[in-house]
Write an enzyme that holds these catalytic residues in place. Sequence first.
Site, PDB file in Angstrom:
ATOM      1  CD  GLU A 148      -5.310   3.087  -0.060  1.00 20.07           C
ATOM      2  OE1 GLU A 148      -4.612   2.364  -0.676  1.00 20.07           O
ATOM      3  OE2 GLU A 148      -5.333   3.299   1.188  1.00 20.07           O
TER       4      GLU A 148
ATOM      5  CG  ASP B  91      -1.979   1.179   1.272  1.00 27.96           C
ATOM      6  OD1 ASP B  91      -2.337   1.588  -0.082  1.00 27.96           O
ATOM      7  OD2 ASP B  91      -2.653   1.383   2.164  1.00 27.96           O
TER       8      ASP B  91
ATOM      9  CD  GLU C 171      -7.245  12.795   4.014  1.00 24.64           C
ATOM     10  OE1 GLU C 171      -7.524  11.783   3.657  1.00 24.64           O
ATOM     11  OE2 GLU C 171      -6.860  13.486   3.299  1.00 24.64           O
TER      12      GLU C 171
ATOM     13  CD  GLU D 270      -5.861   4.935   4.732  1.00 27.11           C
ATOM     14  OE1 GLU D 270      -5.197   4.062   4.057  1.00 27.11           O
ATOM     15  OE2 GLU D 270      -5.566   5.559   5.566  1.00 27.11           O
TER      16      GLU D 270
ATOM     17  CD  GLN E 224      -2.734   4.599  10.513  1.00 23.53           C
ATOM     18  OE1 GLN E 224      -3.990   4.821  10.457  1.00 23.53           O
ATOM     19  NE2 GLN E 224      -1.879   5.116   9.820  1.00 23.53           N
TER      20      GLN E 224
ATOM     21  NE  ARG F 143      -7.381   6.629   9.766  1.00 20.54           N
ATOM     22  CZ  ARG F 143      -6.607   6.578   8.546  1.00 20.54           C
ATOM     23  NH1 ARG F 143      -5.517   6.026   8.401  1.00 20.54           N
ATOM     24  NH2 ARG F 143      -7.292   6.747   7.351  1.00 20.54           N
TER      25      ARG F 143
ATOM     26  CB  THR G 160      -7.284  -4.796   2.706  1.00 19.71           C
ATOM     27  OG1 THR G 160      -6.699  -4.431   3.744  1.00 19.71           O
ATOM     28  CG2 THR G 160      -7.320  -3.557   1.441  1.00 19.71           C
TER      29      THR G 160
ATOM     30  CG  HIS H  86      -3.871  10.584   2.546  1.00 17.24           C
ATOM     31  ND1 HIS H  86      -5.087  10.616   3.224  1.00 17.24           N
ATOM     32  CD2 HIS H  86      -3.144   9.523   2.891  1.00 17.24           C
ATOM     33  CE1 HIS H  86      -5.093   9.613   4.241  1.00 17.24           C
ATOM     34  NE2 HIS H  86      -3.680   8.963   4.124  1.00 17.24           N
TER      35      HIS H  86
ATOM     36  CE  LYS I 134      -3.413   2.175   7.358  1.00 19.60           C
ATOM     37  NZ  LYS I 134      -4.218   3.067   6.541  1.00 19.60           N
TER      38      LYS I 134
ATOM     39  CG  ASP J 177      -5.715   0.514   4.044  1.00 16.40           C
ATOM     40  OD1 ASP J 177      -5.875  -0.447   4.689  1.00 16.40           O
ATOM     41  OD2 ASP J 177      -4.702   1.357   3.980  1.00 16.40           O
TER      42      ASP J 177
END
Length: 443
Positions: A214, A139, A380, A212, A253, A250, A270, A146, A266, A246
């Site tokens: 992607e 990834d 975000e 996420e 993480q 948080r 996925t 971002h 993570k 993904d």
Amino acid sequence: MSGVFDATTDPALRSWVPVPAECDFPVQNLSLGIVSRAGESPRVGVAIGADVLDLALVAEAGLLEESLPGSRVVLSGASLNALLGRGRSAWTALRARLSRLLAVDDQTLRDVPGLVERALYPRTQARMRLPFAVGDYVDFYSSIEHATNLGRLFRPGAEPLLPNYRHIPIGYHGRSSTIVVSGTPIVRPCGQRRPDPQRGPVFGASAALDIELEIGFVTGPGNALGTPISIAAAREHIYGLVLVNDWSARDIQAWEYQPLGPFLGKSFATSISPWVVSLAALEPYRVAGPVQEPEPLPYLRTAEAWNYDIALSVELQSAQMARAGTAPLTISRPNFKKMYWNMAQQLAHATVNGAVTRPGDLFASGTISDVEPDFGSLIELTWRGAHPIRLPDGSQRAFLQDGDSVRLLGHAGGGAAPRIGFGEVSGSVSAADLGTTSTEVNP
Ligand code: MN
């Protein structure tokens, strides 16, 4: 649209299979996936309009052997890996043949007694499988918007972009065995987190589950150990693209990521979309990427346009909205064309040390963000919870709650140009499996 059409992407092409308006899968798309119906083994199918054409049955009738020698074996397998391993000339020949067989003026399939009746059926009847057995999974972190946002959130007061960002496509190796196909339920992960910086870590269910948005590319034949894939050769090694979600915890993480990067925050799941859109289908929508300043090192330089104009969206629906029949809320609409590092650079970089790729390796782009408010993750969009999203059911979201469903969609073209869509990648969050470890311990 940048506009280089060939015989298979020609906007004038029509199919004898009906294609509804705004459908993701006109005859110019020809996305491949692994499908099965009740009682059937998984096999390769091609999406056409609202239907799927069973390519194992078409191959069995001997109609694909000339374009793809060994087609009966390659197309009756439970993954696309064998086809991926054949390389670009085989991909091109099969695509040209399928384009012809499905063209409005071609009778070949309909001339075989009973074939269309058996091989063509509504996509709603297809059980979609993981389209390829994922080998290695990488990834990246290739959206500069971002990376800037996350830098501001995780390292407030510091320069948001680290000094290496404009020189190397940053990435990490993820966990291929937990890559799942769209629709697979996502169990909220448990782990260590540290909600109070003045105290030690606690164990429990993540309270900051995020998405996420992607796009990932899947590789073909592969390179020999010690032989990098040059940026000029990248196209020979990239078959096509899927949407990727993904899922990211948080809080897990944030506590674990320094100094070695993402790990358990993570690796729990996925999700990818079931239909693989080929680079060939997306060729008319290839565009130049952003100017890279400073110029990257020579092995990362290319004069080719390697970005793709793909409109994306993120939809969120709570359990209460689903029960009330309230449509999902679109919370973001970024575009893939803005990515700072492109996939040719990513592949050249990932192999420049001589590391190998194999058929079915997946390389995801990293979160695709755009200018505010079209961000590709909740952290975000809500600025780490400071500006929650209001849902139509009256509730608010900083991060995902149990019962929430997320759907990612994407397409190139549309309007006067053929719409080359990805379908969707979706997933619903279910409650954490706390087992016997449900007591949070905060020493
Ligand atoms: Mn990611």
